[in-house]
Write an enzyme that holds these catalytic residues in place. Structure first.
Site, mmCIF file in Angstrom:
data_model
loop_
_atom_site.group_PDB
_atom_site.id
_atom_site.type_symbol
_atom_site.label_atom_id
_atom_site.label_comp_id
_atom_site.label_asym_id
_atom_site.label_seq_id
_atom_site.Cartn_x
_atom_site.Cartn_y
_atom_site.Cartn_z
ATOM 1 N N LYS A 59 0.797 -1.234 0.000
ATOM 2 C CA LYS A 59 0.000 0.000 0.000
ATOM 3 C C LYS A 59 0.831 1.286 0.000
ATOM 4 O O LYS A 59 0.398 2.291 -0.545
ATOM 5 C CB LYS A 59 -0.974 0.003 1.188
ATOM 6 C CG LYS A 59 -2.114 -1.003 1.029
ATOM 7 C CD LYS A 59 -3.107 -0.906 2.168
ATOM 8 C CE LYS A 59 -4.223 -1.927 2.010
ATOM 9 N NZ LYS A 59 -5.243 -1.834 3.034
ATOM 10 N N ASP A 110 -10.138 2.460 1.725
ATOM 11 C CA ASP A 110 -10.238 1.959 3.104
ATOM 12 C C ASP A 110 -10.914 3.013 3.977
ATOM 13 O O ASP A 110 -11.669 2.689 4.896
ATOM 14 C CB ASP A 110 -8.839 1.668 3.673
ATOM 15 C CG ASP A 110 -8.252 0.375 3.113
ATOM 16 O OD1 ASP A 110 -9.036 -0.505 2.716
ATOM 17 O OD2 ASP A 110 -7.009 0.263 3.053
#
Ligand code: NAP
Length: 530
Positions: free
Chosen positions: A324, A361
């Site tokens: 990420k 997210d």
């Protein structure tokens, strides 16, 4: 450069066999077992999923003893197409016998009705001319096609090397050419697909890269022109490394529907085998009638993923641990929250081929909460200060909430709170505090983790409890909260919300959220019972 069909010099071309071409389905289920009884019982259940199976006769101690049953199987199932294989030990199989025994067994299988026999190229090379001629005329008399295969158990060569392997086989003029290698990287799949595209122009080719990294080749080789691909009868019944089950290839990846127009997405990370993203997204694609698929990519090096994105090419990627942060320098642009948080979980490839980054997210945390409460000025405790906590803390602060961070390692909570303009709380002060919501971002309560609760029972002072953990669906923390009559949000909701936003970024359509939630929940319940 996107994967494209290349031309092959005339000298490489092998003549197409003159015999009537056997039509085969796209999926062959490979079946092996230690005893004939088990082999045929597995074959019977495999036939329910595909009318094309491979019997690995070499998995038996006495392959020849299975021939009468093979004949009976074919009499019972006239619709069946069957490959008989008796690969010798020296070439990656289990058969301990000699070349002449192998040829004899394959000939008997052909005479008993096998539609295709698989001979490894090394055996074809070792056989004398008269031996091979006798074998081939027996096959011809039986109306059986010959497949010649090569296996490389250590690597995948560049496309030219694979083409050479295919042409070595083609020199024998078989009905099918099969080239199997081992993927050490995702890019190895590109070599296999290029070889398949090239060779499918003039012969019936099967090309596969084994191992978990080779999953792309197993799913996409028929789309590239392969005659068929292989699957196992069920999870745990694989006959080669990285083999997917027939159920996964047919029902999840929809092998039969994949074509040149299919858009390809991926979920990338390591580990990746148990990711629920392909199931969730493919269900959504199907629901919205989109011709698209999502592949699970085990990524050992980011460069390898970037190559696949560029050259397969991929339209979008769901990025998971540990990539990420690592992807950030490769983005042409990113949304402001991604930049602020310093983590990206969604890539979209633009028409210009450049990569654009998003962080969904955050929406995964914020949306379930804002559906249940007003976030502006709400007092919210975030437990944990890792990757998931970052999305929660930055996202909730961004919504105007008063966020408190508490973590086992206090210094990490201090660092995160300082960066996100949140507050920090020492864990020993929790019992005296009251919050509108508590968000657990630690793995406490997750299956396999010893610690059941992320806080003490007397510290659970909130109107709502949100647990990011979703295995099990109902965590010890959520059970406790429910027993106290508190509102709860399960980690599944976050997972589905972040996925729904990814779907929207990739397709421009509203995501079928309830369908996505339904399949994820169903699969988690199935796994919990397995
Ligand atoms: P991470 O970066 O490793 O962070 C884990 C955090 O939990 C750290 O702050 C760590 O504290 C703390 N922690 C770990 N074990 C603990 C224990 N036994 N007791 C108390 N604190 C503990 O992991 P992550 O990526 O943030 O993921 C955390 C959890 O969220 C995982 O269970 C993951 O499955 C879940 N998650 C769910 C979703 C979803 O969509 N629902 C999305 C992302 C993550 P230290 O700093 O002291 O090590």
């Amino acid at each position: 450069m996107p994967l494209a069909v290349s031309s092959t010099p005339e000298t490489h071309a092998a003549p197409v066999p003159a015999a009537p071409r056997l039509r085969v389905p796209k999926l062959c289920i490979a079946v092996q077992a230690a005893t004939p009884a088990e082999l045929f019982s597995r074959a019977e259940s495999a036939i329910k999923d595909s009318i094309f199976i491979e019997l690995r006769l070499d998995s038996l101690v006495r392959p020849v003893a299975a021939i009468p049953d093979l004949k009976k199987l074919l009499t019972r199932h006239r619709e069946l197409t069957l490959i008989a294989t008796c690969r010798r030990k020296a070439f990656g199989g289990h058969f301990a016998g000699s070349l002449s025994s192998e040829l004899e067994i394959l000939q008997k299988a052909a005479e008993s009705g096998a539609h295709i026999v698989d001979l490894e190229v090394e055996s074809a090379e070792q056989a004398t001319r008269p031996q091979l001629a006798k074998f081939r005329s027996a096959l011809q008399a039986a109306g059986t096609a010959l497949l010649i295969s090569s296996h490389d158990f250590s690597r995948t060569r560049r496309p030219d090397g694979l083409i050479q392997a295919a042409e070595k086989i083609a020199a024998f003029q078989p009905d099918f050419v099969k080239v199997v290698s081992t993927a050490r990287s995702l890019a190895d799949n590109l070599s296999v697909l290029r070889m398949v595209q090239d060779q499918s122009l003039h012969q019936r080719i099967v090309g596969i890269a084994m191992s978990e990294e080779g999953v792309i080749s197993r799913i996409l080789s028929p789309r590239a022109g392969a005659a068929f691909t292989f699957a196992s009868a069920a999870e745990g019944a694989e006959t080669a490394p990285g083999q997917l089950s027939a159920h996964a290839l047919l029902d999840l990846y929809r092998l039969e529907q994949l074509d040149q127009a299919t858009r390809i997405f991926a979920v990338a990370g390591n580990p990746i085998a148990h990711s629920l993203s392909p199931l969730m997204h493919i269900t959504a694609f199907r629901r919205e009638n989109l011709n698209a698929v999502m592949l699970p990519l085990k990524v050992r090096a980011l460069d390898d993923l970037l190559t696949i994105i560029r050259e397969l090419p991929l339209d979008g990627v769901a990025v998971t641990m540990p990539l990420k942060q690592e992807v950030l320098p490769h983005l042409a642009n990113m949304d402001p929250l991604t930049a602020k948080i310093g983590a990206c979980n969604t890539l979209r490839t633009g028409a210009d081929g450049k990569l654009y980054g998003f962080n969904t997210d955050v929406a995964g945390v914020v949306r379930p909460l804002e559906r249940r409460m007003k976030l502006k000025n709400a007092r919210i405790l975030v437990l944990g200060a890792g990757g998931a906590a970052r999305a929660a803390v930055f996202g909730l602060v961004d919504q105007g909430a008063e966020v408190y961070v508490a973590n086992r390692t206090h210094e990490k909570a201090v660092a995160l709170a300082r960066k996100a303009k949140a507050h920090v709380l020492k864990q020993n002060l929790l019992a005296k505090q009251r919050f509108d919501a508590i968000v657990n971002t630690t793995p406490c309560g997750m299956t396999g983790i010893k610690q059941q609760l992320p806080l003490k029972e007397n510290e659970l002072n909130a109107a709502l409890v949100f647990d990011m953990v979703y295995t099990p669906i109902e965590t010890p923390l959520l059970k406790l909260a429910k027993a106290r009559g508190l509102a709860v949000v399960s980690g599944i909701e976050m997972f589905v919300q972040q996925g729904a936003r990814q779907f929207e970024i990739w397709t421009g359509k509203p995501a079928p959220e309830s369908e996505m939630l339904r399949v994820v929940e169903l699969e988690l319940r199935r796994r919990a019972q397995a």
